[in-house]
Design an enzyme around this catalytic site. Structure first.
Site, PDB file in Angstrom:
ATOM      1  N   ASP A  37      -8.493   6.160 -17.832  1.00 51.88           N
ATOM      2  CA  ASP A  37      -8.688   6.584 -16.452  1.00 51.88           C
ATOM      3  C   ASP A  37     -10.135   7.032 -16.299  1.00 51.88           C
ATOM      4  O   ASP A  37     -10.510   8.102 -16.784  1.00 51.88           O
ATOM      5  CB  ASP A  37      -7.733   7.726 -16.089  1.00 51.88           C
ATOM      6  CG  ASP A  37      -7.683   7.957 -14.575  1.00 51.88           C
ATOM      7  OD1 ASP A  37      -8.747   7.854 -13.928  1.00 51.88           O
ATOM      8  OD2 ASP A  37      -6.593   8.225 -14.047  1.00 51.88           O
ATOM      9  N   ARG A  82       2.679   0.301  -8.426  1.00 49.52           N
ATOM     10  CA  ARG A  82       2.653  -0.692  -7.368  1.00 49.52           C
ATOM     11  C   ARG A  82       2.594  -2.073  -8.005  1.00 49.52           C
ATOM     12  O   ARG A  82       1.845  -2.280  -8.962  1.00 49.52           O
ATOM     13  CB  ARG A  82       1.439  -0.491  -6.444  1.00 49.52           C
ATOM     14  CG  ARG A  82       1.497   0.776  -5.606  1.00 49.52           C
ATOM     15  CD  ARG A  82       2.562   0.693  -4.522  1.00 49.52           C
ATOM     16  NE  ARG A  82       2.563   1.851  -3.637  1.00 49.52           N
ATOM     17  CZ  ARG A  82       3.289   2.935  -3.827  1.00 49.52           C
ATOM     18  NH1 ARG A  82       4.059   3.022  -4.897  1.00 49.52           N
ATOM     19  NH2 ARG A  82       3.243   3.941  -2.968  1.00 49.52           N
ATOM     20  N   ASP A 117      10.010  -1.251 -11.611  1.00 48.51           N
ATOM     21  CA  ASP A 117      10.639  -0.620 -10.452  1.00 48.51           C
ATOM     22  C   ASP A 117      10.020  -1.104  -9.144  1.00 48.51           C
ATOM     23  O   ASP A 117      10.510  -0.780  -8.071  1.00 48.51           O
ATOM     24  CB  ASP A 117      10.500   0.901 -10.548  1.00 48.51           C
ATOM     25  CG  ASP A 117      11.260   1.644  -9.459  1.00 48.51           C
ATOM     26  OD1 ASP A 117      12.483   1.400  -9.326  1.00 48.51           O
ATOM     27  OD2 ASP A 117      10.636   2.450  -8.738  1.00 48.51           O
ATOM     28  N   GLU A 149       9.540  -6.984  -1.441  1.00 46.87           N
ATOM     29  CA  GLU A 149      10.731  -6.136  -1.422  1.00 46.87           C
ATOM     30  C   GLU A 149      11.395  -6.255  -0.058  1.00 46.87           C
ATOM     31  O   GLU A 149      10.837  -5.744   0.918  1.00 46.87           O
ATOM     32  CB  GLU A 149      10.347  -4.682  -1.734  1.00 46.87           C
ATOM     33  CG  GLU A 149       9.743  -4.542  -3.132  1.00 46.87           C
ATOM     34  CD  GLU A 149       9.335  -3.126  -3.505  1.00 46.87           C
ATOM     35  OE1 GLU A 149       9.530  -2.197  -2.675  1.00 46.87           O
ATOM     36  OE2 GLU A 149       8.821  -2.925  -4.620  1.00 46.87           O
ATOM     37  N   HIS A 165      12.966  -0.081  -6.793  1.00 48.84           N
ATOM     38  CA  HIS A 165      11.984   0.852  -6.231  1.00 48.84           C
ATOM     39  C   HIS A 165      12.620   2.217  -5.952  1.00 48.84           C
ATOM     40  O   HIS A 165      12.510   2.763  -4.840  1.00 48.84           O
ATOM     41  CB  HIS A 165      11.356   0.287  -4.956  1.00 48.84           C
ATOM     42  CG  HIS A 165       9.994   0.849  -4.671  1.00 48.84           C
ATOM     43  ND1 HIS A 165       9.022   0.172  -3.983  1.00 48.84           N
ATOM     44  CD2 HIS A 165       9.429   2.057  -4.976  1.00 48.84           C
ATOM     45  CE1 HIS A 165       7.936   0.901  -3.872  1.00 48.84           C
ATOM     46  NE2 HIS A 165       8.158   2.059  -4.481  1.00 48.84           N
TER      47      HIS A 165
END
Length: 335
Positions: free
Chosen positions: A182, A240, A264, A269, A289
């Site tokens: 990160d 995402r 997920d 969707e 999700h």
């Protein structure tokens, strides 16, 4: 001040707002059956004439702000205010508040639950048992469904914000080694190893994605990274879908280049063709999700939003939950 709330919001949280802002109009989207679209939200704003809006999923578009530009704030009960035209709001001098980390605990718990479920073959074992497949051999299931422990595994995070750090804290007791990539997070603690994204994919037993969506992250996780993973590694995405090239992930999984994936989120969707191919693979554990879908998340977002609004309007303090151009702040007084 009159506040329109279309997000799910605890009664006690509404009462705390009412103490300071006098009038609360509660029109949550849930009884409506879906989020308010652009025209429905414009009608609702014009009908109720609020000074502030607290939303969750409603379409707060450029048109909504243009038609109703006098809002003193927009509060978004989400980790990122992706349903709001933030630039347009900023240009209109409207502060936009949001609720980062509202679902961090929920997603972290789901991560641990699904990883253990996957590694211990829990779901196929349940199906096997219900299917009447347990024959005379007492050790048939013991041999067929022998899995792995989470303890001792190296978990690599791509993105190490609220969710990643919550997972890291929760798996201390197993214990697991944590490493992360990160560029916006400095060393969090000596026990967590900051490294390159390539090293995360190459050396982790579990690679977990926790990226926001922006121009730099779309399609960021591609074959060049996925192909670095160990043959027995597990890929997890509860962030995402758009940050992953799912066509290339599908190819990696179909050819069993890695142990499997826990997903997920999907490109479409309800699921599209590629999504369904991923979902139906035997080495994929897929959920619709729901990693952040707990009743407690609604408690968290109301608490976070209330605190941000109290800081800004009552205490006169800025907030880490505020997306707002500070230069515009200098030229437009907040009433």
């Amino acid at each position: 001040m009159k506040i329109l709330i279309t997000a799910p919001y605890l009664q006690v949280a509404q009462e705390k707002l009412q103490e300071q802002f006098e009038e609360i109009i509660y029109k949550p989207w849930k009884p409506h059956g879906r989020a308010y679209n652009e025209e429905e939200l414009i009608h609702l704003l014009q009908e109720t004439k609020p000074d502030g809006l607290i939303t969750e999923h409603d379409e707060v578009t450029e048109k909504v702000i243009a038609v109703y530009p006098d809002l003193q704030f927009i509060g978004v009960c989400r980790g990122t205010p992706s349903n709001v035209a933030v630039t347009t709001a900023t240009e209109a001098g409207i502060p936009v508040f949001f609720t980062p980390a509202r679902n961090a605990q929920a997603v972290a718990e789901m991560f641990i639950a699904n990883v253990i479920t996957f590694m211990r073959y829990t779901l196929p074992a349940i199906d096997w048992l219900k299917g009447g497949n347990w024959g005379e051999g007492a050790h048939t299931s013991y041999l067929q469904f022998k899995g792995n422990e989470l303890a001792g595994k190296t978990i690599g995070m791509v993105g190490f914000g609220a969710v990643g750090q919550r997972i890291a804290n929760m798996v201390k007791g197993f214990p697991c080694q944590i490493q992360y990539y990160d560029p916006f997070i400095d060393e969090v603690a000596n026990e967590y190893r900051k490294t390159t994204i390539e090293d995360v994919f190459e050396t982790s037993d579990i690679v977990s994605i926790h990226l926001p969506v922006n121009q730099h992250t779309k399609g960021m996780i591609d074959r060049s990274l996925l192909s670095l993973m160990k043959p027995d590694a597990i890929f997890v995405n509860t962030a995402r879908a758009v940050v992953v090239n799912n066509d290339e992930l599908l190819n990696i999984l179909e050819n069993k280049k890695i142990r499997g994936a826990i997903l997920d989120v999907f490109d479409h969707e309800p699921p599209g063709e590629t999504d369904l191919k991923l979902i139906n693979l035997p080495n994929v554990l897929a959920t619709p999700h729901i990693a952040g879908a707990t009743f407690e998340v609604e408690d968290h977002h109301a608490e976070i939003m209330n605190e941000a609004l109290m800081d800004w309007f009552v205490k006169g303090k800025s907030s880490t939950r505020l997306l707002f151009n500070k230069e515009i702040l200098k030229t437009k007084a907040v009433q």
